[in-house]
Design an enzyme around this catalytic site. Structure first.
Site, PDB file in Angstrom:
ATOM      1  N   ASP A 192       1.404   8.261  -6.536  1.00  0.00           N
ATOM      2  CA  ASP A 192       2.603   7.668  -6.097  1.00  0.00           C
ATOM      3  C   ASP A 192       3.833   8.700  -5.922  1.00  0.00           C
ATOM      4  O   ASP A 192       4.456   9.411  -5.316  1.00  0.00           O
ATOM      5  CB  ASP A 192       3.787   6.428  -6.597  1.00  0.00           C
ATOM      6  CG  ASP A 192       4.970   6.516  -6.255  1.00  0.00           C
ATOM      7  OD1 ASP A 192       4.945   5.747  -4.854  1.00  0.00           O
ATOM      8  OD2 ASP A 192       5.924   6.363  -6.879  1.00  0.00           O
TER       9      ASP A 192
ATOM     10  N   GLU B 110      -2.790   5.282  -3.046  1.00  0.00           N
ATOM     11  CA  GLU B 110      -2.111   6.204  -3.500  1.00  0.00           C
ATOM     12  C   GLU B 110      -2.929   6.295  -5.014  1.00  0.00           C
ATOM     13  O   GLU B 110      -2.872   7.421  -5.824  1.00  0.00           O
ATOM     14  CB  GLU B 110      -0.278   4.997  -4.231  1.00  0.00           C
ATOM     15  CG  GLU B 110       0.640   4.869  -3.779  1.00  0.00           C
ATOM     16  CD  GLU B 110       2.249   4.937  -3.463  1.00  0.00           C
ATOM     17  OE1 GLU B 110       3.351   4.782  -2.937  1.00  0.00           O
ATOM     18  OE2 GLU B 110       1.665   4.225  -4.328  1.00  0.00           O
TER      19      GLU B 110
END
Length: 239
Positions: free
Chosen positions: A56, A128
């Site tokens: 992320d 992610e």
């Protein structure tokens, strides 16, 4: 498990990952292992949540660098809107589906029965995690290449910039990561001439994230949300 490992290896090869991403066969499986699978299979030592956390952060950095380079004339506010659009859960899920990432995920029986392979949150988190894994094993350049190839190309399909209020943006950001809502507190203030203004503060996870003041409550909240969002983007606030 050998069959699944082979499928993951072929997946990584298909999307253009270097050979070093496929050398450690055990580590290679981690970004594709959902926590529900790990809970159901006690022999599994790790799932993808930690790599998701890393991915992320890396994704935000890569996307920010790419859009600043590509759009030198856009304002910070416009760049922020574009970045949010590209890294939000729904957008990442679209690209995870394009990659057919769901086909190689390791999920519990419960998630299998409830169509977990097509859930936005599971797909976005896995994407992610994959980027986090590629950063660890291959470095920034490989992540940048994957983002350019499979995510950044979405900008070419946008007729206009996505536009949302800062209140909406901050709500999406918080809900995606914490599954709750920002809380706004408002108070009225009156000056010596009797003019009334509103002061709004926005709280996230018990932290005062931003404040704003204006002659109406709606704008005061928007200014508070804008300050909070600026702090999130600058790294001054982490949730």
């Amino acid at each position: 498990m050998e069959q699944r490992r082979l499928a993951v290896e072929q997946f990584l090869q298909r999307i253009g990952c270097p050979e070093m991403a496929r050398q450690d066969k055990e580590l290679m499986m981690v970004p594709f292992t959902h926590k529900s699978y790990a809970a159901e299979h006690r022999e599994v030592q790790a799932h993808n949540e930690r790599l998701e956390f890393l991915g992320d952060a890396i994704l935000w950095g890569v996307v920010a660098a790419l859009i600043v380079e590509r759009y030198p004339d856009l304002s910070e506010a416009e760049l922020t809107l574009m970045k949010i659009y590209l890294v939000k859960e729904q957008t990442l899920a679209v690209f995870a589906r394009h990659l057919d990432l769901g086909a190689v995920l390791l999920l519990s029986n419960g998630e299998e029965k409830t169509w977990g392979r097509d859930k936005d949150v599971i797909l976005a988190d896995a994407l992610e995690a994959l980027l986090g894994y590629l950063f660890v094993t291959c470095g920034w350049d490989t992540v940048e290449k994957i983002v350019k190839t499979y995510i950044f190309t979405l900008l070419d399909t946008l007729p206009t910039l996505p536009t949302k209020s800062y209140k909406n943006l901050i709500q999406e950001y918080v809900q995606q990561r914490r599954k709750d809502l920002p809380i706004y507190e408002d108070r009225e203030e009156q000056d010596a001439h009797g003019a009334i203004s509103f002061v709004s503060t926005v709280w996230i996870q018990g932290v005062c994230a931003g404040a704003g003041a204006w002659t109406n409550k709606k704008t005061a909240q928007e200014l508070a949300a804008q300050e909070a969002y600026t702090k999130l983007n600058d790294g001054q606030l982490i949730i």
